[in-house]
Motif scaffolding. Structure first.
Motif, PDB file in Angstrom:
ATOM      1  N   ALA A  39       0.837  -1.202   0.000  1.00 32.06           N
ATOM      2  CA  ALA A  39       0.000   0.000   0.000  1.00 32.06           C
ATOM      3  C   ALA A  39       0.875   1.256   0.000  1.00 32.06           C
ATOM      4  O   ALA A  39       1.969   1.283   0.584  1.00 32.06           O
ATOM      5  CB  ALA A  39      -0.917   0.005   1.221  1.00 32.06           C
ATOM      6  N   THR A  40       0.379   2.305  -0.638  1.00 31.62           N
ATOM      7  CA  THR A  40       1.092   3.581  -0.654  1.00 31.62           C
ATOM      8  C   THR A  40       0.999   4.238   0.717  1.00 31.62           C
ATOM      9  O   THR A  40      -0.072   4.252   1.328  1.00 31.62           O
ATOM     10  CB  THR A  40       0.472   4.519  -1.702  1.00 31.62           C
ATOM     11  OG1 THR A  40       0.510   3.865  -2.975  1.00 31.62           O
ATOM     12  CG2 THR A  40       1.240   5.835  -1.771  1.00 31.62           C
ATOM     13  N   ALA A  41       2.120   4.781   1.188  1.00 35.95           N
ATOM     14  CA  ALA A  41       2.128   5.397   2.525  1.00 35.95           C
ATOM     15  C   ALA A  41       1.191   6.596   2.585  1.00 35.95           C
ATOM     16  O   ALA A  41       0.377   6.718   3.501  1.00 35.95           O
ATOM     17  CB  ALA A  41       3.547   5.810   2.905  1.00 35.95           C
ATOM     18  N   ASP A  42       1.309   7.502   1.637  1.00 35.63           N
ATOM     19  CA  ASP A  42       0.387   8.638   1.505  1.00 35.63           C
ATOM     20  C   ASP A  42       0.138   9.341   2.844  1.00 35.63           C
ATOM     21  O   ASP A  42      -0.997   9.492   3.289  1.00 35.63           O
ATOM     22  CB  ASP A  42      -0.940   8.166   0.907  1.00 35.63           C
ATOM     23  CG  ASP A  42      -1.801   9.343   0.442  1.00 35.63           C
ATOM     24  OD1 ASP A  42      -1.219  10.407   0.162  1.00 35.63           O
ATOM     25  OD2 ASP A  42      -3.043   9.197   0.386  1.00 35.63           O
ATOM     26  N   LEU A  43       1.235   9.782   3.486  1.00 40.13           N
ATOM     27  CA  LEU A  43       1.141  10.469   4.783  1.00 40.13           C
ATOM     28  C   LEU A  43       1.531  11.927   4.627  1.00 40.13           C
ATOM     29  O   LEU A  43       2.405  12.266   3.815  1.00 40.13           O
ATOM     30  CB  LEU A  43       2.086   9.825   5.797  1.00 40.13           C
ATOM     31  CG  LEU A  43       1.841   8.350   6.143  1.00 40.13           C
ATOM     32  CD1 LEU A  43       2.988   7.823   7.000  1.00 40.13           C
ATOM     33  CD2 LEU A  43       0.514   8.181   6.856  1.00 40.13           C
ATOM     34  N   ARG A  48       4.870  11.685   8.458  1.00 39.15           N
ATOM     35  CA  ARG A  48       5.901  10.764   7.989  1.00 39.15           C
ATOM     36  C   ARG A  48       7.203  10.991   8.743  1.00 39.15           C
ATOM     37  O   ARG A  48       7.837  10.031   9.218  1.00 39.15           O
ATOM     38  CB  ARG A  48       6.127  10.944   6.486  1.00 39.15           C
ATOM     39  CG  ARG A  48       7.224  10.044   5.933  1.00 39.15           C
ATOM     40  CD  ARG A  48       7.571  10.361   4.486  1.00 39.15           C
ATOM     41  NE  ARG A  48       8.727   9.594   4.056  1.00 39.15           N
ATOM     42  CZ  ARG A  48       9.986   9.931   4.307  1.00 39.15           C
ATOM     43  NH1 ARG A  48      10.265  11.062   4.977  1.00 39.15           N
ATOM     44  NH2 ARG A  48      10.982   9.163   3.902  1.00 39.15           N
ATOM     45  N   HIS A 104       8.079   0.979   4.022  1.00 33.64           N
ATOM     46  CA  HIS A 104       6.759   1.463   3.605  1.00 33.64           C
ATOM     47  C   HIS A 104       6.750   2.988   3.467  1.00 33.64           C
ATOM     48  O   HIS A 104       6.102   3.532   2.568  1.00 33.64           O
ATOM     49  CB  HIS A 104       5.721   1.007   4.639  1.00 33.64           C
ATOM     50  CG  HIS A 104       4.387   1.662   4.525  1.00 33.64           C
ATOM     51  ND1 HIS A 104       3.527   1.452   3.461  1.00 33.64           N
ATOM     52  CD2 HIS A 104       3.742   2.519   5.366  1.00 33.64           C
ATOM     53  CE1 HIS A 104       2.432   2.145   3.654  1.00 33.64           C
ATOM     54  NE2 HIS A 104       2.519   2.813   4.785  1.00 33.64           N
ATOM     55  N   PRO A 154      -1.877   6.331  11.484  1.00 24.57           N
ATOM     56  CA  PRO A 154      -2.484   7.093  10.380  1.00 24.57           C
ATOM     57  C   PRO A 154      -2.817   6.289   9.132  1.00 24.57           C
ATOM     58  O   PRO A 154      -3.462   6.813   8.228  1.00 24.57           O
ATOM     59  CB  PRO A 154      -1.426   8.161  10.080  1.00 24.57           C
ATOM     60  CG  PRO A 154      -0.144   7.550  10.521  1.00 24.57           C
ATOM     61  CD  PRO A 154      -0.480   6.706  11.713  1.00 24.57           C
ATOM     62  N   ASN A 155      -2.365   5.034   9.043  1.00 25.16           N
ATOM     63  CA  ASN A 155      -2.817   4.205   7.926  1.00 25.16           C
ATOM     64  C   ASN A 155      -2.822   2.733   8.347  1.00 25.16           C
ATOM     65  O   ASN A 155      -2.383   2.388   9.456  1.00 25.16           O
ATOM     66  CB  ASN A 155      -1.991   4.443   6.647  1.00 25.16           C
ATOM     67  CG  ASN A 155      -0.556   3.966   6.758  1.00 25.16           C
ATOM     68  OD1 ASN A 155      -0.242   3.042   7.505  1.00 25.16           O
ATOM     69  ND2 ASN A 155       0.328   4.585   5.996  1.00 25.16           N
ATOM     70  N   GLU A 156      -3.316   1.869   7.473  1.00 22.80           N
ATOM     71  CA  GLU A 156      -3.524   0.472   7.846  1.00 22.80           C
ATOM     72  C   GLU A 156      -2.215  -0.264   8.096  1.00 22.80           C
ATOM     73  O   GLU A 156      -2.161  -1.170   8.939  1.00 22.80           O
ATOM     74  CB  GLU A 156      -4.338  -0.240   6.753  1.00 22.80           C
ATOM     75  CG  GLU A 156      -5.791   0.227   6.686  1.00 22.80           C
ATOM     76  CD  GLU A 156      -6.610  -0.599   5.712  1.00 22.80           C
ATOM     77  OE1 GLU A 156      -6.079  -1.610   5.188  1.00 22.80           O
ATOM     78  OE2 GLU A 156      -7.772  -0.239   5.476  1.00 22.80           O
ATOM     79  N   ARG A 159      -1.045   0.758  11.592  1.00 25.81           N
ATOM     80  CA  ARG A 159      -1.919   0.113  12.591  1.00 25.81           C
ATOM     81  C   ARG A 159      -1.646  -1.394  12.666  1.00 25.81           C
ATOM     82  O   ARG A 159      -1.673  -1.982  13.756  1.00 25.81           O
ATOM     83  CB  ARG A 159      -3.388   0.383  12.260  1.00 25.81           C
ATOM     84  CG  ARG A 159      -3.802   1.834  12.471  1.00 25.81           C
ATOM     85  CD  ARG A 159      -5.307   2.008  12.420  1.00 25.81           C
ATOM     86  NE  ARG A 159      -5.870   1.734  11.108  1.00 25.81           N
ATOM     87  CZ  ARG A 159      -5.959   2.625  10.129  1.00 25.81           C
ATOM     88  NH1 ARG A 159      -5.524   3.866  10.317  1.00 25.81           N
ATOM     89  NH2 ARG A 159      -6.493   2.301   8.959  1.00 25.81           N
ATOM     90  N   CYS A 221      -0.594  10.164  16.292  1.00 22.12           N
ATOM     91  CA  CYS A 221      -1.622   9.152  16.575  1.00 22.12           C
ATOM     92  C   CYS A 221      -2.680   9.653  17.549  1.00 22.12           C
ATOM     93  O   CYS A 221      -3.530   8.877  18.008  1.00 22.12           O
ATOM     94  CB  CYS A 221      -0.958   7.892  17.133  1.00 22.12           C
ATOM     95  SG  CYS A 221       0.172   7.080  15.971  1.00 22.12           S
TER      96      CYS A 221
END
Length: 253
Positions: A39-43, A48, A104, A154-156, A159, A221
């Motif tokens: 998956a793309t980090a996209d933070l 980040r 990631h 902040p993302n799956e 988590r 978080c």
């Protein structure tokens, strides 16, 4: 994360821990299979940067080979030594997970850090029981960090890493308690009070280091640093109380 974890002290306690760690391999595979590592980090950049800095330090700290600890455990029962070896292997898996988290986020690992150097030198200078107490302290104050990653990362992927590690650390605390419990039970009440006072000072210092070093990641978080500090010390207090023979809920924040 709310759970009551306890494996009663007895002749076969470490044999049961060996069985637990062996069964964990399948649980680990099942949890990691649900993480989409591609998956793309996209933070946001500030998130980040905060998580990269935090993961770099945990990756370094969790990656020890355990040689000194296992050497000190020679002469203990065969099941205790094997359980310790399996514990060290799980901690190394945590380092691998933080490393995958860094990949990631397209970030590198650290070669060294001052906090890891100090912790390593300190624990290597100690006897087995004191080193185990130091490990319990570190894991107890870090537990709220792993829980907040699992709940509010902040993302799956973040988590998923938090969930995987928090579940392990919950049992690692119970394992450390089982190792320390018998020796502390034989101490007189005044000596136990002195031991707890010294142990509490170490815990306050450890929680403060985590709050300073990982504060930005905690805020990403949704956990204020002051709130973390209080939760971390309550986590340690429960673990210490259980080690001294009181029934406590480990991992309940």
């Amino acid at each position: 994360m709310t759970s009551s974890v306890s494996i009663a002290i007895g002749d076969n306690v470490f044999e049961r821990w060996v069985d637990h760690f062996a069964a964990n391999r399948a649980r680990h595979s099942a949890i990691e299979a649900r993480i989409d590592w591609n998956a793309t980090a996209d933070l946001p950049e500030h998130a980040r940067e905060a998580l990269v800095r935090s993961f770099q330090r945990f990756e370094l700290g969790e990656g020890g080979d355990g040689v000194h600890l296992l050497r000190k455990a020679r002469g203990r029962g065969a099941f205790q030594q094997e359980a310790l070896r399996m514990l060290v292997a799980e901690e190394q898996q945590h380092s691998r997970l933080f490393r995958r988290g860094l990949q990631h986020m397209d970030a590198h690992t650290l070669v060294s850090h001052w906090s890891d150097r100090i912790f390593t030198r300190l624990r290597r200078s100690l006897g087995l029981r004191t080193e185990l107490a130091l490990f319990l302290t570190a894991e107890a104050v870090a537990m709220p960090y792993f829980v907040v990653l699992a709940r509010s990362g902040p993302n799956e992927v973040i988590r998923g890493i938090g969930t995987r590690i928090a579940l392990d650390e919950e049992h690692h605390l119970a394992f450390q308690i089982d190792q320390l419990k018998q020796g502390l039970a034989s101490l007189s009440i005044p000596v136990r009070s002195l031991v707890f006072a010294a142990w509490w000072c170490v815990a306050v210092g450890a929680a403060t280091v985590v709050a300073i070093d990982h504060g930005p990641a905690l805020r990403v978080c949704g956990m204020p640093v002051r709130a973390y500090w209080g939760v971390a010390l309550r986590s340690f207090r429960r673990a210490a109380a259980a080690t001294f023979g009181r029934e406590e809920r480990i991992g309940d924040n």
